[in-house]
Design a protein around this motif. Sequence first.
Motif, short mmCIF file in Angstrom:
data_model
loop_
_atom_site.label_atom_id
_atom_site.label_comp_id
_atom_site.label_asym_id
_atom_site.label_seq_id
_atom_site.Cartn_x
_atom_site.Cartn_y
_atom_site.Cartn_z
N LEU A 150 0.82 -1.21 0.00
CA LEU A 150 0.00 0.00 0.00
C LEU A 150 0.85 1.26 0.00
O LEU A 150 0.56 2.24 0.69
N GLY A 151 1.94 1.21 -0.76
CA GLY A 151 2.79 2.39 -0.91
C GLY A 151 3.83 2.59 0.17
O GLY A 151 4.57 3.58 0.13
N SER A 152 3.92 1.67 1.14
CA SER A 152 4.91 1.79 2.20
C SER A 152 5.78 0.54 2.25
O SER A 152 5.27 -0.58 2.06
N GLU A 153 7.06 0.71 2.52
CA GLU A 153 7.94 -0.43 2.70
C GLU A 153 7.86 -0.91 4.14
O GLU A 153 7.85 -0.12 5.07
N THR A 154 7.81 -2.22 4.31
CA THR A 154 7.74 -2.79 5.64
C THR A 154 8.54 -4.08 5.69
O THR A 154 8.80 -4.71 4.66
N THR A 155 8.94 -4.48 6.88
CA THR A 155 9.69 -5.72 7.06
C THR A 155 8.78 -6.91 6.83
O THR A 155 7.67 -6.97 7.35
N PHE A 156 9.28 -7.87 6.06
CA PHE A 156 8.54 -9.11 5.79
C PHE A 156 9.47 -10.25 6.18
O PHE A 156 10.43 -10.55 5.49
N ALA A 157 9.20 -10.86 7.33
CA ALA A 157 10.10 -11.86 7.90
C ALA A 157 9.62 -13.27 7.60
O ALA A 157 8.42 -13.54 7.49
N ARG A 158 10.59 -14.19 7.48
CA ARG A 158 10.27 -15.60 7.22
C ARG A 158 10.74 -16.44 8.40
O ARG A 158 11.84 -16.27 8.93
N TYR A 159 9.89 -17.37 8.80
CA TYR A 159 10.16 -18.29 9.90
C TYR A 159 9.91 -19.72 9.41
O TYR A 159 9.20 -19.95 8.44
N ARG A 160 10.50 -20.64 10.15
CA ARG A 160 10.24 -22.06 9.88
C ARG A 160 9.74 -22.71 11.16
O ARG A 160 10.22 -22.42 12.25
N GLY A 161 8.74 -23.56 11.02
CA GLY A 161 8.17 -24.22 12.19
C GLY A 161 7.62 -25.58 11.84
O GLY A 161 7.78 -26.08 10.71
N ARG A 162 6.97 -26.20 12.81
CA ARG A 162 6.33 -27.51 12.62
C ARG A 162 4.86 -27.36 12.91
O ARG A 162 4.45 -26.69 13.85
N ALA A 163 4.03 -28.01 12.07
CA ALA A 163 2.58 -27.91 12.23
C ALA A 163 1.95 -29.27 11.92
O ALA A 163 2.50 -30.08 11.18
N ARG A 164 0.78 -29.49 12.52
CA ARG A 164 0.09 -30.77 12.34
C ARG A 164 -0.80 -30.72 11.10
O ARG A 164 -1.56 -29.80 10.91
N LEU A 165 -0.69 -31.74 10.28
CA LEU A 165 -1.51 -31.90 9.09
C LEU A 165 -2.52 -33.00 9.37
O LEU A 165 -2.19 -34.18 9.41
N VAL A 166 -3.77 -32.62 9.58
CA VAL A 166 -4.79 -33.57 10.04
C VAL A 166 -5.02 -34.75 9.10
O VAL A 166 -5.06 -35.90 9.55
N PRO A 167 -5.17 -34.55 7.78
CA PRO A 167 -5.47 -35.72 6.93
C PRO A 167 -4.44 -36.82 7.01
O PRO A 167 -4.76 -38.00 6.86
N ALA A 168 -3.16 -36.44 7.25
CA ALA A 168 -2.09 -37.44 7.29
C ALA A 168 -1.74 -37.85 8.71
O ALA A 168 -0.92 -38.75 8.91
N GLU A 169 -2.36 -37.21 9.71
CA GLU A 169 -2.03 -37.48 11.11
C GLU A 169 -0.53 -37.42 11.34
O GLU A 169 0.07 -38.30 11.94
N THR A 170 0.07 -36.33 10.83
CA THR A 170 1.51 -36.17 10.96
C THR A 170 1.83 -34.70 11.07
O THR A 170 0.94 -33.85 10.94
N THR A 171 3.07 -34.38 11.35
CA THR A 171 3.50 -32.99 11.36
C THR A 171 4.42 -32.74 10.17
O THR A 171 5.13 -33.65 9.71
N ILE A 172 4.39 -31.52 9.69
CA ILE A 172 5.25 -31.16 8.56
C ILE A 172 5.93 -29.83 8.87
O ILE A 172 5.47 -29.05 9.71
N ASP A 173 7.04 -29.58 8.19
CA ASP A 173 7.69 -28.29 8.28
C ASP A 173 6.89 -27.27 7.49
O ASP A 173 6.42 -27.55 6.38
N VAL A 174 6.71 -26.08 8.06
CA VAL A 174 5.97 -25.03 7.38
C VAL A 174 6.78 -23.74 7.38
O VAL A 174 7.62 -23.50 8.24
N THR A 175 6.52 -22.93 6.38
CA THR A 175 7.05 -21.58 6.29
C THR A 175 5.98 -20.63 6.81
O THR A 175 4.82 -20.74 6.44
#
Length: 218
Positions: A150-175
Amino acid sequence: MTITRRRLLAAGATAGLGLIAGCSDIARESLAASPATVSPAALEETGYGEHTVDELRIERTVGRFGFDRTIAVRNWNAEYDRALALEALGLGRVQTAVVSVLSTPQIAVLGRTLNPVGEYSTDELVALIQDRYDELEDVQYVDGELVSMLGSETTFARYRGRARLVPAETTIDVTIQVSEAVEHGDDFVVGVAVYPWTGNVGSESAAVRTLLEALEHE
């Protein structure tokens, strides 16, 4: 974290909604933001689709001089998603790449900003996401860049984590990608993206950037 369509991003989009605790100096009893949405051209370019544009209404009772009154704050959350291939988990294509855009009123009294979203760092926003959904684990900062919203520069940060994926009953790495808030009109606007951490991290990050750079807000 349960990645079933938008639950993961709903966490990010509503992370800062403890907006008016202690705001007893607000003169109005209703404060409203305007929706911030992605342009149709950017959606077509990236393959994302609009899922919903919802009003998020919060009410708080505050006290002053021995009297209580209710203040309503109307925020907006726009959500977009697209399917990504997760053959490694035996799921084919799943709607797991999600982008949310939160707009929330600035809430200023006598030059003092009472809405804390405008002062949150990306680390603080991510911490709020984790507090809201404790199934998101092992979140670590990776890197950051500047993005134009919207016309302004702002910090856009990236993180890595683990999250649960229900259909597979497992966890995956997410961005997890989170922007600091930008001021536009009378509102703050924050962008959040979550998608599986795969070999396509670079291209997905570019698509998310395209969406955020094409935001429209009255």
